[in-house]
Motif scaffolding. Structure first.
Motif, PDB file in Angstrom:
ATOM      1  N   GLU A  43      35.219  35.800  46.741  1.00 45.31           N
ATOM      2  CA  GLU A  43      34.507  34.710  46.087  1.00 45.31           C
ATOM      3  C   GLU A  43      33.698  33.884  47.088  1.00 45.31           C
ATOM      4  N   PRO A 190      41.923  37.243  44.201  1.00 42.87           N
ATOM      5  CA  PRO A 190      42.103  38.672  44.506  1.00 42.87           C
ATOM      6  C   PRO A 190      43.256  38.960  45.456  1.00 42.87           C
ATOM      7  N   MET A 342      36.776  35.669  37.611  1.00 39.11           N
ATOM      8  CA  MET A 342      37.484  36.288  38.734  1.00 39.11           C
ATOM      9  C   MET A 342      38.780  36.963  38.305  1.00 39.11           C
ATOM     10  N   ARG A 345      38.249  40.162  36.428  1.00 34.20           N
ATOM     11  CA  ARG A 345      37.844  41.247  37.339  1.00 34.20           C
ATOM     12  C   ARG A 345      39.047  41.821  38.072  1.00 34.20           C
TER      13      ARG A 345
END
Length: 388
Positions: A43, A190, A342, A345
Motif C-alpha cells: 500500500e 497484506p 485492500m 485483494r
C-alpha cells in the motif's frame, strides 16, 4: 580561539549535534516503512506519505521551528484536516465514489461478515479498560477511560478515517497515536491478515468455489445509498456525517449524471487528500510523542483489535457454512474489516494460492464494503453513548 568558537557554533547548529537516539530510532522505523512501501509495494499510497511525514517530523530543529510543530507546515495541515475532522469526511466521499455496492446488494448476507469484523472494536474496548487496572507500585501504567478505550477499539475496524473522526470527538489527546496505528495497520493488511486466515481455515475450505453473483440493476445501485442514509438518519444520527459523505460519493458515481464530479472524487480529490492526510499522520511519528508507554500500549491494542476483527469474520463464515446449503469461502470473512479494497485483494490473493482459477475478489467486496458501513455505524453507536 575565535576560529574554534566559530567552528563550535557551526557544529552546534548541525542536525548531527542536536539529534537524539530517539529521533534516530524513529528515522530508522520510517525508513523501514518506506522500504515496505517502495520495495515490497505494501500500500505505497499510504505508507510512502506516512513514512516521509515521519522523517520530516524527526529532523532536529530549534524549538518552535519543528516541521511538525504548530507553526510548521505539517502541523498546520494536521490542525486543518485531522483535528477538525474534515479529512475523514473527504476520504469517505472519495471511497464512496470508488466503491461498487453491487456485490453486497447481490448477496446481502455478506453484511453479517462485515458486522462480525466489528467485534474486534468492542473486544479491544474492554481490553483497553482492563489495562487501566494495571499498576506498577503506586503508579497507573495506562489511564484509559471509556472514551479513550472506545477510540483505541475503533482501530479494529481497519478504518483510518473513522478512527480519526471518532478520536477527535472522544479522546483528542490520543489522536496522533491512534491515527498512526490505524493507518499503519491498514497499510500492513497484506502482512497481518494471511497468517490468521490460514491458521483458522483448512485447505479444503480455502478452495471452496462460490456461486456467481446475480446482476444488480442501476436502480438498485441508486436506491441503495439513499436507503442507507435514511436509515442512518432515522436510527443513528450520530453516524450521519460519515455515512452521509460515503453515500454522497457513491450516489454521484451511480447516478451517471455527474461523471465529472465522480471522476474528480475518485482521482484528483482523493489523491490530494491522501497526500495531505498521509503526511500529517506521519507527522505524529515524532520521537518524543511516539516512544511512550501509552503509545506503545495503543499499538499493541490496535494489532489485537485488528487480529480479532479478522478472525471474527473468518469464524462467522465457517459458522454460516454449518447452516447454509450455499457454501461461503471463509477467506472472504477476513475482508469484513473496512480496509477497502485492500482486505478484499488479500482474500483473493490467498485463495489463488490454493486454486489459481478460484477468483474471490468480487465475493470479498461484499463483506469489505459492509465493513465500511459497519465501522461507521460502530463509531456512531460509541458517539451516541459516550459523546456527551
Amino acid at each position: 580561539m575565535d576560529i574554534l568558537q566559530a567552528l563550535n557554533q557551526i557544529w552546534q547548529t548541525t542536525g548531527i549535534y542536536a539529534i537524539s537516539w530517539q529521533q534516530l530510532t524513529m528515522i530508522a522505523v520510517c525508513c523501514f516503512l518506506l522500504w515496505l512501501g517502495i520495495k515490497k509495494q505494501f500500500e505505497p499510497l499510504l505508507l510512502v506519505p506516512i513514512a516521509f511525514g515521519g522523517l520530516l517530523a524527526n529532523i532536529p530543529m530549534p524549538p518552535g521551528e519543528a516541521i511538525a510543530g504548530p507553526a510548521g507546515f505539517l502541523g498546520i495541515v494536521f490542525n486543518f484536516g485531522i483535528n477538525s475532522g474534515l479529512f475523514p469526511l473527504f476520504i469517505f466521499m472519495a471511497v464512496g465514489a470508488m466503491t461498487d455496492f453491487g456485490p453486497l446488494i447481490a448477496n446481502p448476507k455478506m453484511a453479517l461478515l462485515g458486522g462480525a469484523a466489528q467485534f474486534g472494536i468492542f473486544a479491544t474496548l474492554i481490553g483497553a479498560v482492563a489495562l487501566s487496572y494495571i499498576h506498577i507500585g503506586d503508579s497507573q501504567l495506562f489511564a484509559f477511560g471509556l472514551k479513550e478505550a472506545a477510540s483505541i477499539g475503533i482501530i479494529g475496524g481497519a478504518d483510518g478515517p473513522t478512527s480519526i473522526y471518532l478520536t477527535t470527538r472522544l479522546a483528542p489527546d490520543l489522536l496522533g497515536a491512534i491515527a498512526v496505528a490505524a493507518y499503519s495497520y491498514m497499510a500492513l493488511v497484506p502482512i497481518i491478515q494471511p497468517p490468521i486466515m490460514k491458521l483458522l481455515t483448512t485447505k479444503e475450505e480455502r478452495t471452496i468455489r462460490m456461486e456467481q453473483l446475480r446482476p444488480v440493476s442501476k436502480r438498485e445501485k441508486i436506491l441503495f445509498p439513499l436507503v442507507i442514509l435514511l436509515m442512518c438518519a432515522l436510527l443513528l444520527p450520530s453516524a450521519a456525517p460519515l455515512i452521509g459523505a460515503l453515500t454522497f460519493g457513491n450516489l454521484v458515481k451511480e447516478s451517471g449524471v455527474a461523471e465529472r464530479l465522480s471522476k474528480t472524487l475518485q482521482n484528483e480529490f482523493c489523491n490530494i487528500v491522501t497526500i495531505l492526510l498521509g503526511l500529517s499522520v506521519g507527522s505524529k511519528l515524532q520521537s518524543d510523542k511516539f516512544l511512550t508507554t501509552e503509545t506503545l500500549g495503543i499499538l499493541v491494542l490496535g494489532i489485537i483489535a485488528f487480529s480479532v476483527a479478522t478472525a471474527s469474520g473468518v469464524l462467522l463464515a465457517k459458522l454460516m457454512n454449518c447452516f447454509s446449503k450455499t457454501k461461503i469461502n471463509p477467506l472472504i470473512g477476513s475482508a469484513g474489516v473496512s480496509a477497502v479494497p485492500m482486505a478484499a485483494r488479500v482474500s483473493n490473493k490467498v485463495g489463488l494460492e490454493y486454486d489459481k482459477t478460484n477468483y474471490l475478489l468480487m465475493h470479498a467486496m461484499g463483506p469489505n464494503v459492509a465493513g465500511v458501513i459497519g465501522s461507521a455505524v460502530a463509531a456512531g453507536v460509541l458517539l451516541a453513548l459516550l459523546g456527551k
